[in-house]
Design a protein around this motif. Structure first.
Motif, mmCIF file in Angstrom:
data_model
loop_
_atom_site.group_PDB
_atom_site.id
_atom_site.type_symbol
_atom_site.label_atom_id
_atom_site.label_comp_id
_atom_site.label_asym_id
_atom_site.label_seq_id
_atom_site.Cartn_x
_atom_site.Cartn_y
_atom_site.Cartn_z
ATOM 1 N N TYR A 166 24.542 -99.784 38.353
ATOM 2 C CA TYR A 166 25.540 -100.078 39.172
ATOM 3 C C TYR A 166 26.275 -101.015 38.676
ATOM 4 C CZ TYR A 166 27.313 -101.964 43.666
ATOM 5 O OH TYR A 166 28.102 -102.207 44.601
ATOM 6 N N ARG A 167 25.862 -102.005 37.965
ATOM 7 C CA ARG A 167 26.848 -102.920 37.226
ATOM 8 C C ARG A 167 27.758 -102.578 36.468
ATOM 9 N NH1 ARG A 167 27.205 -105.079 32.386
ATOM 10 N NH2 ARG A 167 25.278 -104.095 31.604
ATOM 11 N N VAL A 168 27.607 -101.349 35.463
ATOM 12 C CA VAL A 168 28.632 -101.034 34.526
ATOM 13 C C VAL A 168 29.303 -99.889 35.019
ATOM 14 C CG1 VAL A 168 27.254 -101.559 32.503
ATOM 15 C CG2 VAL A 168 26.796 -99.114 33.633
ATOM 16 N N LEU A 169 29.162 -99.259 36.485
ATOM 17 C CA LEU A 169 30.235 -98.665 37.114
ATOM 18 C C LEU A 169 31.414 -99.288 37.672
ATOM 19 C CD1 LEU A 169 28.095 -96.339 39.508
ATOM 20 C CD2 LEU A 169 29.742 -95.638 37.630
ATOM 21 N N LYS A 170 32.349 -98.475 37.423
ATOM 22 C CA LYS A 170 33.720 -99.230 38.078
ATOM 23 C C LYS A 170 33.559 -98.806 39.640
ATOM 24 C CE LYS A 170 36.588 -97.473 34.512
ATOM 25 N NZ LYS A 170 37.862 -96.377 34.524
ATOM 26 N N PRO A 171 34.160 -99.793 40.318
ATOM 27 C CA PRO A 171 34.367 -99.659 41.802
ATOM 28 C C PRO A 171 35.070 -98.185 42.294
ATOM 29 C CG PRO A 171 35.138 -101.677 41.296
ATOM 30 C CD PRO A 171 34.778 -101.136 39.965
ATOM 31 N N GLY A 172 34.516 -97.454 43.086
ATOM 32 C CA GLY A 172 34.717 -96.115 43.017
ATOM 33 C C GLY A 172 33.963 -95.134 42.370
ATOM 34 N N GLY A 173 33.342 -95.689 41.538
ATOM 35 C CA GLY A 173 32.434 -94.771 40.560
ATOM 36 C C GLY A 173 31.325 -94.222 41.224
ATOM 37 N N ARG A 174 30.576 -93.167 40.765
ATOM 38 C CA ARG A 174 29.419 -92.688 41.284
ATOM 39 C C ARG A 174 28.514 -92.466 40.485
ATOM 40 N NH1 ARG A 174 31.372 -87.002 43.622
ATOM 41 N NH2 ARG A 174 33.661 -88.080 43.743
ATOM 42 N N LEU A 175 27.334 -92.632 40.678
ATOM 43 C CA LEU A 175 26.027 -92.362 39.728
ATOM 44 C C LEU A 175 25.277 -91.066 40.476
ATOM 45 C CD1 LEU A 175 23.479 -93.097 37.966
ATOM 46 C CD2 LEU A 175 22.673 -94.173 40.060
ATOM 47 N N LEU A 176 24.844 -90.336 39.496
ATOM 48 C CA LEU A 176 24.194 -89.033 39.814
ATOM 49 C C LEU A 176 22.702 -89.015 39.125
ATOM 50 C CD1 LEU A 176 27.395 -87.971 39.342
ATOM 51 C CD2 LEU A 176 26.720 -86.056 40.492
ATOM 52 N N VAL A 177 21.808 -88.953 39.843
ATOM 53 C CA VAL A 177 20.390 -89.072 39.359
ATOM 54 C C VAL A 177 19.975 -87.405 39.412
ATOM 55 C CG1 VAL A 177 18.048 -89.810 39.222
ATOM 56 C CG2 VAL A 177 20.029 -91.355 39.784
ATOM 57 N N LEU A 178 19.684 -86.759 38.381
ATOM 58 C CA LEU A 178 18.927 -85.330 38.552
ATOM 59 C C LEU A 178 17.732 -85.638 38.130
ATOM 60 C CD1 LEU A 178 19.423 -82.374 38.915
ATOM 61 C CD2 LEU A 178 19.856 -82.257 36.430
ATOM 62 N N GLU A 179 16.763 -85.371 38.984
ATOM 63 C CA GLU A 179 15.384 -85.502 38.347
ATOM 64 C C GLU A 179 14.275 -84.678 39.118
ATOM 65 O OE1 GLU A 179 12.758 -86.256 36.369
ATOM 66 O OE2 GLU A 179 13.849 -88.059 36.065
ATOM 67 N N PHE A 180 13.099 -84.349 38.305
ATOM 68 C CA PHE A 180 12.151 -83.733 39.075
ATOM 69 C C PHE A 180 11.576 -84.477 40.328
ATOM 70 C CE2 PHE A 180 11.434 -82.172 34.764
ATOM 71 C CZ PHE A 180 11.611 -80.616 34.727
ATOM 72 N N SER A 181 11.223 -83.786 41.257
ATOM 73 C CA SER A 181 10.929 -84.597 42.591
ATOM 74 C C SER A 181 9.750 -83.711 43.408
ATOM 75 C CB SER A 181 12.259 -84.422 43.428
ATOM 76 O OG SER A 181 12.103 -85.487 44.323
ATOM 77 N N LYS A 182 9.734 -83.881 44.674
ATOM 78 C CA LYS A 182 8.536 -83.313 45.225
ATOM 79 C C LYS A 182 9.121 -82.074 46.282
ATOM 80 C CE LYS A 182 6.788 -87.346 44.299
ATOM 81 N NZ LYS A 182 5.790 -87.502 43.222
ATOM 82 N N PRO A 183 8.380 -80.981 45.850
ATOM 83 C CA PRO A 183 8.651 -79.654 46.636
ATOM 84 C C PRO A 183 8.669 -80.024 48.113
ATOM 85 C CG PRO A 183 7.388 -79.293 44.562
ATOM 86 C CD PRO A 183 7.295 -80.987 44.686
ATOM 87 N N SER A 184 9.474 -79.304 48.867
ATOM 88 C CA SER A 184 9.436 -79.375 50.229
ATOM 89 C C SER A 184 8.473 -78.610 50.985
ATOM 90 C CB SER A 184 10.855 -79.259 50.768
ATOM 91 O OG SER A 184 11.483 -77.932 50.189
ATOM 92 N N ASN A 185 7.882 -77.196 50.170
ATOM 93 C CA ASN A 185 7.101 -76.522 50.850
ATOM 94 C C ASN A 185 5.722 -76.782 50.118
ATOM 95 O OD1 ASN A 185 5.734 -73.672 50.343
ATOM 96 N ND2 ASN A 185 7.145 -73.537 52.074
#
Length: 260
Positions: A166-185
Protein backbone atom coordinates in the motif's frame (compact mmCIF):
# COMPACT_ATOMS: atom_id res chain seq x y z
CA UNK A 1 10.93 -29.04 28.48
CA UNK A 2 9.25 -26.44 30.68
CA UNK A 3 6.04 -24.65 29.83
CA UNK A 4 5.52 -21.11 31.04
CA UNK A 5 2.47 -20.39 33.19
CA UNK A 6 2.85 -16.69 32.47
CA UNK A 7 0.07 -15.63 30.03
CA UNK A 8 2.15 -12.71 28.76
CA UNK A 9 5.08 -15.01 28.05
CA UNK A 10 2.82 -17.50 26.28
CA UNK A 11 1.32 -14.69 24.19
CA UNK A 12 4.80 -13.53 23.25
CA UNK A 13 5.72 -17.06 22.21
CA UNK A 14 2.60 -17.22 20.03
CA UNK A 15 3.50 -13.89 18.42
CA UNK A 16 6.98 -15.20 17.63
CA UNK A 17 5.63 -18.22 15.78
CA UNK A 18 4.01 -18.79 12.40
CA UNK A 19 3.14 -21.68 10.13
CA UNK A 20 5.27 -23.38 7.51
CA UNK A 21 2.71 -25.56 5.83
CA UNK A 22 1.11 -27.46 8.69
CA UNK A 23 4.17 -27.05 10.93
CA UNK A 24 4.55 -24.35 13.56
CA UNK A 25 7.94 -22.63 13.38
CA UNK A 26 9.63 -19.52 14.69
CA UNK A 27 9.02 -16.50 12.46
CA UNK A 28 12.78 -16.05 12.10
CA UNK A 29 13.03 -19.52 10.53
CA UNK A 30 10.31 -19.27 7.91
CA UNK A 31 12.09 -17.03 5.41
CA UNK A 32 15.01 -19.45 5.10
CA UNK A 33 12.71 -22.48 5.01
CA UNK A 34 10.70 -20.97 2.14
CA UNK A 35 13.96 -19.99 0.46
CA UNK A 36 15.12 -23.61 0.58
CA UNK A 37 11.88 -24.74 -1.07
CA UNK A 38 12.25 -22.39 -4.01
CA UNK A 39 16.00 -22.91 -4.33
CA UNK A 40 15.14 -26.56 -4.81
CA UNK A 41 12.36 -26.13 -7.39
CA UNK A 42 13.54 -23.05 -9.32
CA UNK A 43 14.97 -24.91 -12.31
CA UNK A 44 11.78 -26.93 -12.82
CA UNK A 45 9.34 -24.26 -11.66
CA UNK A 46 7.80 -23.44 -15.06
CA UNK A 47 7.45 -27.08 -16.07
CA UNK A 48 5.80 -27.95 -12.77
CA UNK A 49 3.38 -25.01 -13.07
CA UNK A 50 2.20 -26.33 -16.42
CA UNK A 51 1.88 -29.88 -15.12
CA UNK A 52 0.19 -28.96 -11.83
CA UNK A 53 -2.43 -26.72 -13.40
CA UNK A 54 -2.69 -28.41 -16.83
CA UNK A 55 -1.59 -25.04 -18.21
CA UNK A 56 -4.51 -23.16 -16.67
CA UNK A 57 -2.12 -20.94 -14.67
CA UNK A 58 -1.44 -19.09 -17.92
CA UNK A 59 -5.13 -18.16 -18.20
CA UNK A 60 -5.22 -17.03 -14.55
CA UNK A 61 -2.22 -14.78 -15.15
CA UNK A 62 -3.62 -13.45 -18.42
CA UNK A 63 -6.85 -12.57 -16.65
CA UNK A 64 -4.89 -10.79 -13.91
CA UNK A 65 -3.19 -8.61 -16.48
CA UNK A 66 -6.52 -7.91 -18.19
CA UNK A 67 -7.88 -6.71 -14.82
CA UNK A 68 -4.84 -4.59 -14.00
CA UNK A 69 -5.66 -1.61 -16.18
CA UNK A 70 -2.01 -1.46 -17.22
CA UNK A 71 -1.16 0.81 -20.11
CA UNK A 72 1.77 2.45 -21.86
CA UNK A 73 4.02 4.43 -19.54
CA UNK A 74 2.94 2.72 -16.32
CA UNK A 75 5.35 1.67 -13.60
CA UNK A 76 4.62 -1.87 -12.43
CA UNK A 77 5.92 -4.01 -9.56
CA UNK A 78 5.65 -7.76 -10.17
CA UNK A 79 6.22 -8.90 -6.60
CA UNK A 80 7.24 -12.48 -5.86
CA UNK A 81 7.45 -12.54 -9.63
CA UNK A 82 9.58 -15.65 -9.79
CA UNK A 83 10.28 -16.67 -13.36
CA UNK A 84 8.69 -13.57 -14.83
CA UNK A 85 5.50 -14.69 -16.59
CA UNK A 86 3.63 -11.52 -15.62
CA UNK A 87 6.68 -9.30 -16.08
CA UNK A 88 7.11 -10.44 -19.69
CA UNK A 89 3.57 -9.43 -20.57
CA UNK A 90 3.68 -6.17 -18.59
CA UNK A 91 6.94 -5.20 -20.30
CA UNK A 92 5.34 -5.34 -23.72
CA UNK A 93 2.32 -3.32 -22.62
CA UNK A 94 4.07 -0.48 -20.73
CA UNK A 95 6.54 0.02 -23.59
CA UNK A 96 9.65 2.17 -23.70
CA UNK A 97 8.09 4.89 -21.56
CA UNK A 98 7.09 2.43 -18.85
CA UNK A 99 9.05 0.39 -16.35
CA UNK A 100 8.58 -3.03 -14.74
CA UNK A 101 10.39 -4.32 -11.67
CA UNK A 102 10.51 -8.07 -11.17
CA UNK A 103 11.07 -8.54 -7.43
CA UNK A 104 11.50 -11.77 -5.52
CA UNK A 105 13.00 -12.66 -2.15
CA UNK A 106 14.64 -15.74 -3.65
CA UNK A 107 17.81 -15.22 -5.67
CA UNK A 108 17.52 -18.55 -7.51
CA UNK A 109 14.02 -17.74 -8.75
CA UNK A 110 15.11 -14.23 -9.70
CA UNK A 111 18.03 -15.61 -11.72
CA UNK A 112 15.77 -18.04 -13.60
CA UNK A 113 13.37 -15.20 -14.36
CA UNK A 114 16.10 -12.85 -15.52
CA UNK A 115 17.67 -15.46 -17.80
CA UNK A 116 14.29 -16.42 -19.27
CA UNK A 117 13.26 -12.84 -20.03
CA UNK A 118 16.62 -11.95 -21.53
CA UNK A 119 16.38 -15.02 -23.76
CA UNK A 120 13.00 -13.64 -24.88
CA UNK A 121 14.69 -10.35 -25.80
CA UNK A 122 13.17 -8.40 -22.90
CA UNK A 123 15.93 -6.12 -21.67
CA UNK A 124 15.09 -2.43 -21.99
CA UNK A 125 12.37 -1.64 -19.47
CA UNK A 126 12.73 -4.34 -16.81
CA UNK A 127 14.85 -4.35 -13.66
CA UNK A 128 15.38 -7.15 -11.15
CA UNK A 129 15.36 -6.58 -7.41
CA UNK A 130 15.79 -9.08 -4.59
CA UNK A 131 13.30 -7.85 -1.99
CA UNK A 132 11.26 -8.93 1.00
CA UNK A 133 7.56 -8.10 0.53
CA UNK A 134 7.33 -7.03 4.17
CA UNK A 135 9.92 -4.27 3.70
CA UNK A 136 9.84 -3.14 0.09
CA UNK A 137 12.93 -1.07 -0.78
CA UNK A 138 11.08 1.56 -2.81
CA UNK A 139 9.94 5.13 -2.07
CA UNK A 140 6.35 5.92 -1.17
CA UNK A 141 3.91 6.35 -4.08
CA UNK A 142 6.13 4.70 -6.71
CA UNK A 143 3.98 2.22 -8.66
CA UNK A 144 0.80 2.43 -10.70
CA UNK A 145 0.21 -1.32 -10.34
CA UNK A 146 1.46 -4.06 -8.03
CA UNK A 147 0.82 -7.73 -8.67
CA UNK A 148 1.70 -10.65 -6.42
CA UNK A 149 0.86 -14.00 -7.99
CA UNK A 150 1.11 -17.18 -5.93
CA UNK A 151 3.49 -15.52 -3.50
CA UNK A 152 1.50 -14.03 -0.64
CA UNK A 153 0.91 -17.38 1.06
CA UNK A 154 4.68 -17.76 1.49
CA UNK A 155 5.09 -14.42 3.28
CA UNK A 156 5.65 -14.62 7.04
CA UNK A 157 3.74 -11.45 8.02
CA UNK A 158 1.04 -10.93 5.42
CA UNK A 159 -0.41 -7.84 7.12
CA UNK A 160 2.98 -6.15 7.10
CA UNK A 161 3.50 -7.08 3.45
CA UNK A 162 0.12 -5.69 2.42
CA UNK A 163 0.87 -2.45 4.27
CA UNK A 164 4.23 -2.23 2.50
CA UNK A 165 2.53 -2.69 -0.88
CA UNK A 166 0.00 0.00 0.00
CA UNK A 167 2.80 2.41 0.90
CA UNK A 168 4.65 2.09 -2.42
CA UNK A 169 1.51 2.35 -4.58
CA UNK A 170 0.67 5.71 -6.10
CA UNK A 171 -2.68 7.28 -5.22
CA UNK A 172 -5.07 5.80 -7.76
CA UNK A 173 -2.93 2.70 -8.07
CA UNK A 174 -4.19 -0.84 -7.67
CA UNK A 175 -2.98 -4.07 -6.10
CA UNK A 176 -3.86 -7.47 -7.58
CA UNK A 177 -3.32 -10.60 -5.50
CA UNK A 178 -3.61 -13.84 -7.45
CA UNK A 179 -3.46 -16.78 -5.08
CA UNK A 180 -4.66 -20.28 -4.42
CA UNK A 181 -7.76 -20.09 -2.27
CA UNK A 182 -10.75 -22.06 -0.95
CA UNK A 183 -12.91 -23.98 -3.45
CA UNK A 184 -16.54 -22.91 -3.27
CA UNK A 185 -17.94 -26.39 -3.91
CA UNK A 186 -17.58 -29.22 -1.38
CA UNK A 187 -17.17 -31.93 -4.02
CA UNK A 188 -14.53 -29.90 -5.85
CA UNK A 189 -12.78 -29.33 -2.53
CA UNK A 190 -12.57 -33.07 -1.87
CA UNK A 191 -11.25 -33.81 -5.35
CA UNK A 192 -8.73 -30.97 -4.99
CA UNK A 193 -7.55 -32.31 -1.62
CA UNK A 194 -7.02 -35.77 -3.09
CA UNK A 195 -5.03 -34.31 -5.95
CA UNK A 196 -2.99 -31.96 -3.74
CA UNK A 197 -1.96 -34.42 -1.06
CA UNK A 198 -1.64 -37.64 -3.04
CA UNK A 199 -0.75 -36.80 -6.64
CA UNK A 200 1.06 -33.47 -6.41
CA UNK A 201 3.99 -34.66 -4.23
CA UNK A 202 4.43 -37.67 -6.53
CA UNK A 203 4.61 -35.38 -9.58
CA UNK A 204 7.10 -33.21 -7.71
CA UNK A 205 9.25 -36.24 -6.96
CA UNK A 206 9.11 -37.48 -10.53
CA UNK A 207 9.79 -34.17 -12.30
CA UNK A 208 11.71 -32.05 -9.78
CA UNK A 209 13.09 -34.86 -7.59
CA UNK A 210 11.48 -33.10 -4.63
CA UNK A 211 8.28 -34.41 -3.07
CA UNK A 212 8.70 -32.44 0.18
CA UNK A 213 8.55 -29.02 -1.48
CA UNK A 214 5.28 -29.87 -3.19
CA UNK A 215 3.90 -31.31 0.03
CA UNK A 216 4.66 -27.88 1.54
CA UNK A 217 2.89 -26.25 -1.43
CA UNK A 218 -0.29 -28.21 -0.74
CA UNK A 219 -0.12 -27.43 2.98
CA UNK A 220 0.62 -23.72 2.48
CA UNK A 221 -2.46 -23.37 0.29
CA UNK A 222 -4.64 -24.78 3.08
CA UNK A 223 -3.13 -22.35 5.60
CA UNK A 224 -3.68 -19.27 3.41
CA UNK A 225 -6.53 -16.94 4.45
CA UNK A 226 -9.88 -17.59 2.79
CA UNK A 227 -11.30 -15.11 0.29
CA UNK A 228 -13.29 -12.94 2.70
CA UNK A 229 -10.50 -12.92 5.29
CA UNK A 230 -7.92 -11.70 2.76
CA UNK A 231 -10.34 -9.04 1.57
CA UNK A 232 -10.67 -7.78 5.16
CA UNK A 233 -6.88 -7.83 5.60
CA UNK A 234 -6.48 -5.63 2.53
CA UNK A 235 -9.10 -3.21 3.78
CA UNK A 236 -7.46 -3.05 7.21
CA UNK A 237 -4.24 -1.58 5.76
CA UNK A 238 -6.09 1.02 3.69
CA UNK A 239 -7.16 -0.52 0.39
CA UNK A 240 -10.55 0.60 -0.89
CA UNK A 241 -13.07 -0.81 -3.37
CA UNK A 242 -11.61 -4.20 -2.49
CA UNK A 243 -13.15 -7.12 -4.36
CA UNK A 244 -12.31 -10.66 -5.31
CA UNK A 245 -13.30 -13.07 -8.02
CA UNK A 246 -13.11 -16.84 -7.77
CA UNK A 247 -11.42 -18.58 -10.68
CA UNK A 248 -11.79 -22.29 -11.46
CA UNK A 249 -14.35 -22.76 -8.72
CA UNK A 250 -12.36 -20.92 -6.08
CA UNK A 251 -9.22 -23.02 -6.43
CA UNK A 252 -7.69 -19.63 -7.22
CA UNK A 253 -8.99 -16.16 -6.37
CA UNK A 254 -8.03 -12.75 -7.73
CA UNK A 255 -8.28 -9.96 -5.16
CA UNK A 256 -8.18 -6.30 -6.21
CA UNK A 257 -7.82 -3.17 -4.12
CA UNK A 258 -7.19 0.52 -4.81
CA UNK A 259 -5.23 3.22 -3.04
CA UNK A 260 -6.95 6.62 -3.07
Amino acid sequence: MSVSNNPQQNEKNDQDQTHFGFKTVDKTQKVNMVKDVFQSVAAKYDIMNDLMSLGIHRLWKRYTIDCSGVRSGHKVLDLAGGTGDLTAKFSRIVGDKGHVILADINDAMLKVGRDKLRDMGIVGNVDYVQANAEELPFPDNTFDIITIAFGLRNVTDKDKALASMYRVLKPGGRLLVLEFSKPSNELLSKVYDTYSFHLLPKIGQLVANDADSYQYLAESIRMHPAQEVLKEMMQAVGFEQTTYQNLTGGIVALHRGFKF
